[in-house]
Enzyme design. Structure first.
Site, PDB file in Angstrom:
ATOM      1  N   GLU A 181       2.423  -3.842  11.518  1.00 21.15           N
ATOM      2  CA  GLU A 181       1.670  -2.596  11.341  1.00 21.15           C
ATOM      3  C   GLU A 181       2.229  -1.497  12.239  1.00 21.15           C
ATOM      4  OE1 GLU A 181      -0.762  -1.962   9.272  1.00 21.15           O
ATOM      5  OE2 GLU A 181      -1.560  -3.926   8.648  1.00 21.15           O
ATOM      6  N   HIS A 204       0.872  -1.178   0.000  1.00 20.95           N
ATOM      7  CA  HIS A 204       0.000   0.000   0.000  1.00 20.95           C
ATOM      8  C   HIS A 204       0.908   1.227   0.000  1.00 20.95           C
ATOM      9  CE1 HIS A 204      -3.013  -2.820   2.173  1.00 20.95           C
ATOM     10  NE2 HIS A 204      -3.132  -2.909   0.852  1.00 20.95           N
ATOM     11  N   HIS A 215       3.601  -2.704   6.944  1.00 23.98           N
ATOM     12  CA  HIS A 215       2.451  -1.857   6.619  1.00 23.98           C
ATOM     13  C   HIS A 215       2.297  -0.720   7.630  1.00 23.98           C
ATOM     14  CE1 HIS A 215       0.237  -4.226   3.474  1.00 23.98           C
ATOM     15  NE2 HIS A 215       1.054  -5.173   3.926  1.00 23.98           N
TER      16      HIS A 215
END
Length: 375
Positions: free
Chosen positions: A335, A166, A259
């Protein structure tokens, strides 16, 4: 007064900018997609003026909960970034700021430019044990770069790290920069020990097209790469296709996919509990990895995170799950927050590029803690 975003990773639409105290903006959608949240733009000609910048479609963004308790980042020189208080009323994100210079940049998080990416891999290849190769071309024709670190040997563990599936999650490549800095430091005993026992395969940026285009989650074809791992195609998701093909060639013992999360103000991991092949062996490795990570860096925690999938209910289109299932290996999504680490908040900088780098360098410790038990 002028607002522009025609540069690497730029993203904003100007609705109205006639008055400094009522600048109206909108975040642009990812190309061929409904995702939107990343922004990055430049304001010129407003030195010493009290500016009110209003992102009118904040509530229409992909993760509106991400605006709660969020403060944007700003920089005068694109090197030093700091936080500016933001206010979200459930519809509009408002930033009130008086620039001290004629030119200032605002962004959702500290950007990681494609030029810096090229410098990162160029610097890495100066190390005797690092080789750069190109796995293939993206849809926009950019190289998909792979770093192979360590001398390949059938008896060594194979460890893969990928980042920025992403593209708007720029903290992921800052993490990789910190990781590479530690691993390739000849004075780092832990890094040197790891390289005697393992080969590392690192893709610092899985989505260079989306990064340059200023997308939040998709590539040039509008594909969310982290939902393409079951059946990737050259037409829609060549980045995943090439990486997975190379993984089949090298084998794999540990996989980390880096991420950022818009809403949760913590650093955490997501594992493969929902995979059909999930076992006590993988569970023990997960627990050992997390415990070592907590000891290595207090910015990491395991109390808050995503809900665990029920047994057999994992989404196998997601990289972490798919690779864990394919190779029966320890596999994590790591994350980091766009906001701040609520456990160790920093008012001036929030969660930052620098702290992302530090988290990346400290991941060597949990990798080392499980290395001998991966197979």
């Amino acid at each position: 007064m002028r607002i522009s975003a025609q540069f690497d990773a730029g993203n904003i639409e100007v609705v109205s900018a006639e008055s400094a105290n009522d600048i109206q903006l909108k975040v642009r959608k990812d190309n061929q997609s409904e995702f939107l949240q990343w922004f990055h733009f430049r304001l010129q000609g407003a030195k010493n003026q009290a500016c009110s910048l209003n992102i009118l479609n904040a509530s229409e963004c992909s993760y509106p909960d991400g605006w709660k308790d969020y403060n944007i980042v700003a920089s005068y020189d694109k090197e030093h970034w700091f936080r500016i208080p933001s206010r979200y009323d459930g519809k509009t994100l408002t930033i009130e700021h008086t620039p001290e210079e004629n030119s200032i940049y605002y962004a959702y998080f500290t950007p990681y430019s494609f030029e810096r990416h090229q410098e990162l891999i160029g610097h890495a290849q100066n190390h005797a044990q690092c080789e750069i190769s190109t796995l293939g071309s993206t849809i926009d024709g950019r190289d998909l770069d792979l770093l192979t670190i360590g001398q390949p040997d059938r008896n060594k563990k194979k460890i893969w790290l990928i980042a920025r599936q992403h593209p708007g999650e720029t903290m992921a490549e800052w993490f990789i920069e910190g990781f590479l800095g530690a691993l390739l430091d000849d004075s780092n005993a832990l890094g040197q020990t790891l390289l005697k026992q393992a080969v590392f395969y690192v893709v610092p940026n899985m989505n260079p097209d989306g990064s340059v285009r200023g997308n939040l989650r998709t590539n040039a074809a509008g594909a969310n790469l982290n939902r393409e791992w079951q059946t990737p195609t050259l037409e829609k998701s060549p980045e995943v296709y090439y990486v997975k093909e190379k993984m089949q060639e090298t084998g794999l013992d540990l996989f980390l996919d880096i991420h950022g999360d818009e809403a949760l103000p913590y650093n955490f991991v997501a594992g493969t509990e929902g995979n059909p092949s999930y076992s006590a062996r993988i569970q023990n490795l997960e627990e050992q990895f997390k415990a070592a990570f907590i000891k290595a860096n207090p910015d990491f925690q395991d109390q808050y995170g995503y809900d665990k999938d029920k047994p057999g209910q994992a989404n196998l289109t997601v990289a972490c799950n798919n690779i864990g299932e394919t190779f029966d290996c320890l596999s994590f999504t790591i994350e980091m927050p766009f906001k701040d680490n609520a456990n160790l908040p920093c008012k001036e900088f929030g969660w930052s590029a620098e702290r992302s780098e530090q988290l990346g360098s400290s991941v060597l410790h949990p990798i080392y803690s499980v290395l001998d038990q991966l197979r």
